[in-house]
Design a protein around this motif. Structure first.
Motif: not given
Length: 261
Positions: A79-108
């Motif tokens: 469960l520790f493994n799942l919690a790390i992935l859920a609270t660190a790996s997945l959110p920081t990666t996707l939030a970083g994409y949003r912060e850097n404008g990657v999601l905005r560009r890929m949306r088009t």
């Protein structure tokens, strides 16, 4: 109309090929970034080996059905493994994409942001599967810990726990405008969730009020379902429904409020 029907399969195949290439790319980036493999696999695995080397943890737990403290820590670290992935790996990666404008560009582009989300989920799910198999193998062959007696029940409980935790990761991503806020939100959630999973105090030894609360937290419910499977029983309905509820509600809210830019 006939021509359109004829052209549809190649378009579908092309989209499927593009999705598969994106999944491979995101998986490669996830491994290269090292957050998921290091914290989701490496750190919990090292902790498992350290705990397995402590003699006092091999003593039976009172009212634990013959399980030792170390037996209880194996599912906690899964469960520790799942919690790390859920609270660190997945959110920081996707939030970083949003912060850097990657999601905005890929949306088009034809790829679209939905496939980016799916690729990230698949990449983190694959890491979680590898970690779960490694933990069970090391515990079994390195320290003699029995595998769950009810493997089907354990597999179902793990799938629901993974769905619930990854949905929570998407919810964090939906709320966080960038990496910094995503890390802060994930950290605030991580420690209470791990406490109610029994990382520091086994749930069976918690005061009654805290134990009752633990049963309705995502990791506490996961731990309850895991313990049932280890004891040879199919997990009871309450923890399974609790995990399913977290998965559905968090995923719905995350999709509803997700911001691409």
């Amino acid at each position: 109309m006939s021509a359109l029907r004829t052209a549809a399969p190649p378009v579908t195949a092309e989209r499927g090929s593009a999705t598969w290439r994106l999944i491979k790319t995101e998986s490669t980036l996830c491994v290269r970034d090292k957050v998921g493999p290091l914290w989701g696999i490496g750190f919990p695995l090292v902790l498992l080996i350290i705990l397995g080397s402590v003699p006092d943890l091999r003593e039976p737990v009172e009212a634990g059905g013959g399980l030792t403290y170390f037996d209880l820590y194996v599912p906690v670290l899964i469960l520790f493994n799942l919690a790390i992935l859920a609270t660190a790996s997945l959110p920081t990666t996707l939030a970083g994409y949003r912060e850097n404008g990657v999601l905005r560009r890929m949306r088009t582009t034809p790829v679209g942001p939905a496939r980016v989300l799916a690729a990230q989920l698949v990449a983190n799910f694959a890491i979680a599967v590898v970690a779960m198999v490694l933990f069970l193998a090391v515990a079994r062959f390195g320290f003699g810990v029995d595998l769950p007696e009810h493997l089907l029940g354990f597999a179902l409980a793990w799938l629901l726990a993974a769905a619930a935790l990854l949905a929570i990761g998407l919810l964090i991503t939906a709320l966080a405008p960038g990496r910094g806020p995503a890390t802060a939100i994930g950290t605030v959630l991580f420690f209470p969730m791990m406490f109610f999973a029994g990382l520091w105090v086994p749930i069976s030894q918690m005061p009654p009020l805290l134990a009752n609360i633990a049963h309705y937290t995502p990791l506490g419910a996961g731990m309850g379902a895991f313990q049932d499977a280890y004891l040879g029983h199919f997990p009871s309905a309450v923890p399974l429904l609790t995990l399913a509820g977290y998965a559905v509600v968090c995923a719905f809210v995350a999709v509803r409020w997700f911001r691409w830019e």
